[in-house]
Scaffold this motif. Structure first.
Motif, PDB file in Angstrom:
ATOM      1  N   ASP A 143       0.832  -1.209   0.000  1.00 46.28           N
ATOM      2  CA  ASP A 143       0.000   0.000   0.000  1.00 46.28           C
ATOM      3  C   ASP A 143       0.862   1.253   0.000  1.00 46.28           C
ATOM      4  N   PHE A 144       1.841   1.300  -0.913  1.00 44.78           N
ATOM      5  CA  PHE A 144       2.754   2.446  -0.912  1.00 44.78           C
ATOM      6  C   PHE A 144       2.036   3.733  -1.322  1.00 44.78           C
ATOM      7  N   ARG A 145       1.028   3.643  -2.196  1.00 46.77           N
ATOM      8  CA  ARG A 145       0.310   4.856  -2.580  1.00 46.77           C
ATOM      9  C   ARG A 145      -0.510   5.401  -1.408  1.00 46.77           C
ATOM     10  N   HIS A 146      -0.977   4.511  -0.564  1.00 45.49           N
ATOM     11  CA  HIS A 146      -1.664   4.964   0.648  1.00 45.49           C
ATOM     12  C   HIS A 146      -0.711   5.766   1.525  1.00 45.49           C
ATOM     13  N   LYS A 147       0.534   5.296   1.617  1.00 44.59           N
ATOM     14  CA  LYS A 147       1.535   6.028   2.393  1.00 44.59           C
ATOM     15  C   LYS A 147       1.824   7.386   1.765  1.00 44.59           C
ATOM     16  N   LEU A 148       1.884   7.441   0.431  1.00 48.84           N
ATOM     17  CA  LEU A 148       2.166   8.714  -0.222  1.00 48.84           C
ATOM     18  C   LEU A 148       1.067   9.735   0.066  1.00 48.84           C
ATOM     19  N   TRP A 149      -0.191   9.296   0.032  1.00 50.93           N
ATOM     20  CA  TRP A 149      -1.277  10.224   0.331  1.00 50.93           C
ATOM     21  C   TRP A 149      -1.236  10.672   1.788  1.00 50.93           C
ATOM     22  N   ASP A 150      -0.917   9.765   2.676  1.00 48.74           N
ATOM     23  CA  ASP A 150      -0.790  10.161   4.086  1.00 48.74           C
ATOM     24  C   ASP A 150       0.330  11.171   4.269  1.00 48.74           C
ATOM     25  N   HIS A 151       1.448  10.963   3.558  1.00 49.46           N
ATOM     26  CA  HIS A 151       2.558  11.910   3.649  1.00 49.46           C
ATOM     27  C   HIS A 151       2.172  13.272   3.058  1.00 49.46           C
ATOM     28  N   LEU A 152       1.357  13.233   2.001  1.00 47.47           N
ATOM     29  CA  LEU A 152       0.914  14.497   1.401  1.00 47.47           C
ATOM     30  C   LEU A 152       0.117  15.334   2.406  1.00 47.47           C
ATOM     31  N   PHE A 153      -0.805  14.721   3.106  1.00 47.97           N
ATOM     32  CA  PHE A 153      -1.587  15.451   4.097  1.00 47.97           C
ATOM     33  C   PHE A 153      -0.720  15.846   5.290  1.00 47.97           C
ATOM     34  N   LEU A 154       0.249  15.036   5.630  1.00 42.65           N
ATOM     35  CA  LEU A 154       1.113  15.381   6.760  1.00 42.65           C
ATOM     36  C   LEU A 154       1.970  16.595   6.443  1.00 42.65           C
TER      37      LEU A 154
END
Length: 242
Positions: free
Chosen positions: A63-74
């Motif tokens: 789920d690397f894209r899930h991590k990227l979206w979480d990093h974007l909001f962070l």
């Protein structure tokens, strides 16, 4: 160059995630200023693609894209108003402390055998099939023998194992067959390796001396041939007449 317009790190805000660098953070800060929702959504997708390109190791993560979206909001300090294909994280979730895991409180009666063996013994006592019960007893006795050898570094007789098993189970388990377990003695292994190593060294020196002796014999033969040639050569001269 206008020195007054130069930007220094001391005047910049801190990096939320250093692995993405200053430029990605500036791009996200620019996305926050876009008022058009569609344009802001498209730029957010472009930033996600760039973040995945800058960190290819995340592709091996589940789920690397899930991590990227979480990093974007962070990085946006949870202020970015865009649609995400995944649940949008919140600041509370980021700083939420995980629940402490309950530590198993076990107090085995026989600490040298451990708590797991007591569970197996309890399961063996609940077994009604005679064959499975005997198999449990043999496996338990074999494990007890291994544990004894690991602790005491010496062999143990089956009678001692049976006596201890009888005391634990009140005579309800009787084993019939356990494989022989050789005690582990590190001192003997060291001496055996040491003697084997010395034997190899002696063989090496012996081989070297033999090879040297062979070389000496060859040198002696060569010297003998030279002397023979010299002596034989002397016979080729004509005898001097007086």
């Amino acid at each position: 160059m206008d020195i007054a317009n130069m930007e220094y790190n001391t005047t910049r805000n801190g990096l939320a995630m250093r692995e993405y660098g200053r430029h990605v953070q500036k791009m996200i800060e620019h996305v926050l200023t876009i008022e058009d929702p569609e344009r802001r959504q498209g730029n957010s997708h472009a930033v996600i693609e760039l973040m995945g390109f800058l960190n290819p190791h995340l592709k091996n993560v589940e789920d690397f894209r899930h991590k990227l979206w979480d990093h974007l909001f962070l990085i946006s300090d949870f202020k970015l108003d865009v649609k995400s294909p995944y649940p949008i994280p919140t600041r509370e979730q980021l700083y939420e402390k995980p629940r402490p895991l309950p530590y198993p409180k076990r107090h085995p009666k026989h600490s040298h055998l451990g708590k797991n063996l007591e569970l197996i013994i309890r399961k063996a006592l609940d077994e009604q099939d005679p064959e499975k019960r005997a198999g449990f007893a043999n496996a338990i006795a074999y494990y007890m023998k291994l544990a004894y050898n690991n602790w005491h570094k010496e062999t143990v007789h089956d009678d001692a194992i049976q006596s201890e098993l009888t005391g634990i189970t009140d005579g309800q388990l009787q084993f019939t067959n356990t494989p022989y377990v050789k005690a582990f003695r590190p001192q003997e292994n060291r001496e055996r390796e040491r003697s084997g190593g010395y034997g190899k060294q002696r063989g090496k020196f012996q081989h070297r001396s033999n090879s040297g002796g062979g070389g000496g014999g060859n040198n002696g033969n060569n010297n003998q041939r030279r002397n023979d040639n010299r002596g034989g050569g002397g016979g080729n001269f004509k005898k001097k007449r007086y």
